[in-house]
Design an enzyme around this catalytic site. Sequence first.
Site, PDB file in Angstrom:
ATOM      1  N   LYS A 176      -5.782  -7.914  -9.340  1.00 57.46           N
ATOM      2  CA  LYS A 176      -5.898  -8.757  -7.928  1.00 57.46           C
ATOM      3  C   LYS A 176      -7.045  -7.911  -7.167  1.00 57.46           C
ATOM      4  CE  LYS A 176      -5.838  -8.903  -3.523  1.00 57.46           C
ATOM      5  NZ  LYS A 176      -7.763  -9.394  -3.594  1.00 57.46           N
ATOM      6  N   GLY A 229      -5.720   0.879  -1.590  1.00 55.83           N
ATOM      7  CA  GLY A 229      -6.244   0.052  -0.295  1.00 55.83           C
ATOM      8  C   GLY A 229      -5.345   0.991   0.446  1.00 55.83           C
ATOM      9  N   GLY A 234      -1.043  -0.882   1.796  1.00 55.72           N
ATOM     10  CA  GLY A 234       0.143  -0.425   0.915  1.00 55.72           C
ATOM     11  C   GLY A 234       1.465   0.146   1.384  1.00 55.72           C
ATOM     12  N   GLU A 251      -2.568   4.396  -3.467  1.00 53.50           N
ATOM     13  CA  GLU A 251      -2.912   5.451  -2.800  1.00 53.50           C
ATOM     14  C   GLU A 251      -3.744   4.739  -2.080  1.00 53.50           C
ATOM     15  OE1 GLU A 251      -4.047   8.648  -3.723  1.00 53.50           O
ATOM     16  OE2 GLU A 251      -2.317   8.678  -5.631  1.00 53.50           O
ATOM     17  N   CYS A 285     -12.252   6.593  -0.930  1.00 52.56           N
ATOM     18  CA  CYS A 285     -11.429   7.103   0.079  1.00 52.56           C
ATOM     19  C   CYS A 285     -11.619   9.250  -0.075  1.00 52.56           C
ATOM     20  CB  CYS A 285     -10.034   7.046  -0.834  1.00 52.56           C
ATOM     21  SG  CYS A 285     -10.701   7.534  -2.038  1.00 52.56           S
ATOM     22  N   GLU A 382      -9.311   6.589   9.869  1.00 55.07           N
ATOM     23  CA  GLU A 382     -10.408   6.630   8.557  1.00 55.07           C
ATOM     24  C   GLU A 382     -11.358   5.755   8.995  1.00 55.07           C
ATOM     25  OE1 GLU A 382      -9.284   4.646   5.075  1.00 55.07           O
ATOM     26  OE2 GLU A 382      -9.732   6.189   4.140  1.00 55.07           O
TER      27      GLU A 382
END
Length: 490
Positions: A176, A229, A234, A251, A285, A382
């Site tokens: 996906k 993501g 996550g 991750e 990331c 972030e």
Amino acid sequence: MRVRRYQNFINGQWVDSGSSSSVPNINPANTDDIIGHAPQSTRDEAQAAIAAANEAFPAWRNTPAPARGRILAKAAQLCTDRKEEIARTMTREEGKTLSESRGEVQKSINLFEYYAGASFRIEGRTSPSEVPSTFVYTLRQPLGVVSAITPWNFPFCIPVWKTAPALVTGNTVVLKAASNTPGCAELLAKIYEEAGLPKGVFNLVYGSGGTVGDELVNNPTIRAVSFTGSCETGGAVAKQAAAHLAKVTCEMGGKNPAVIMDDADLDLAVEGVAQGAFGSTGQRCTATSRVILHQKIADKFIEKLIERVQKIKVGDGMQDGVSMGPAVDKAQYETDLRYIAIAKKEGCRCLTGGEALPGKGYFVAPTVFDGVTPAMTLAQEEVFGPVLAVMRAGDFEEAMQIANGVKFGLTCSIYTSDANLVMRFTDRIEAGMVHINSPTVGGEAQLPFGGFKQTGYGSREMSDEGLNFFTQLKTVFYDYTGVKRQTNIY
Ligand code: NAP
């Protein structure tokens, strides 16, 4: 002109989704350019893909690994032949510059080549046994049906770095991809189809995280989930997968520091920080989002940095000379501007940028904030956009404390000419990857990729760690005496 609707790839067939709802694939550099619509497929469609993968598993796990690897080698060749087509599709739907897109395709080719070669060394080991005339050894075997759930920021490469090791080790896969970058996922599925994967071995289903993603995590026949993501998603994925004892690797986000010591080559450091912070529009990331400056060189570094950042040309990544593309979509654009507003409100000093730029796309100026202290939002959260926090430290110890003072731990840099500091930093930094006198970004097919703390959960990706995640060990005891005896005393 009729706008195309992407099809799912299930059991070797391109099929329309029965769902009437879809997400428009919008060029973020020109919002009048609607590239297509990604269907928001139903749970039934996700289940059909999982069923096809289950059906295909026995034959695929029995296919010799080198034969599986040859299909990946063909995929590498097809990617090479189509590098420009994939790169242009990526730039048009994700926004990064063409040279960045070409770099991403090249990395995907490297991954295919690496895992094609790995097909010859999916190795177990032999050990001496406690028992005479007994041969003991291990086998690495596939898990079964696995799912890959991927974000939009590396829309071709991340699906490759999950699916290639899964496939070469004999698993069957349902992918996906993120809803706003469907074109790259479609190209990957076409490459797998043309490279000769048998039907059902690789399946692609477009759809929302809440429906298709949820099924790919919670379906009891899914044996492993590989997710990349945000930390929020996550964390939920890890819990749900664990509830039915599927293997899981996640991750997630980063808040990566670059520490610049007073003996650093400042020109090198400025270039590394500018590339790390603003390459791919900061939507990596691994982006440098905090620069921690030794106070002795702070003012000089900042002056040089601002001069460098103001040379960045923002625009449509398809155009020559553009060095930074737009935010990927309206939501990310608004997130960038929201964090800029928060930073201003909390008292950070905006040294450059700090605003949206005119045009038909989601353009945000490369932004640098000074005066950021460790408790501020910009030091902790972030952004995932072109916003850099400048922080200052009196000495190495303080820089270390600031660098480690976040919940994330993906990557980092140190710029210094002192080898002892390099060793101390490398030992104590809480991050999965360390760059010395180079930007925080980057990863290579043959090297483990992933983070400490809330960035990484489960296994590292890429390299042989990717093979390990998608396999399980079987330990074999073979008594070759052929006589009845009491062997196991424990
Ligand atoms: P996201 O919102 O967490 O989405 C990631 C994927 O998960 C998408 O395909 C999404 O589908 C799907 N999803 C959403 N809800 C789900 C659910 N309940 N169950 C299963 N799947 C679900 O992240 P993003 O905004 O796309 O990506 C940005 C984040 O990725 C940043 O935090 C970045 O740092 C991180 N990232 C990490 C790495 C790394 O290796 N550490 C690499 C790249 C990016 P929809 O898009 O359809 O909602």
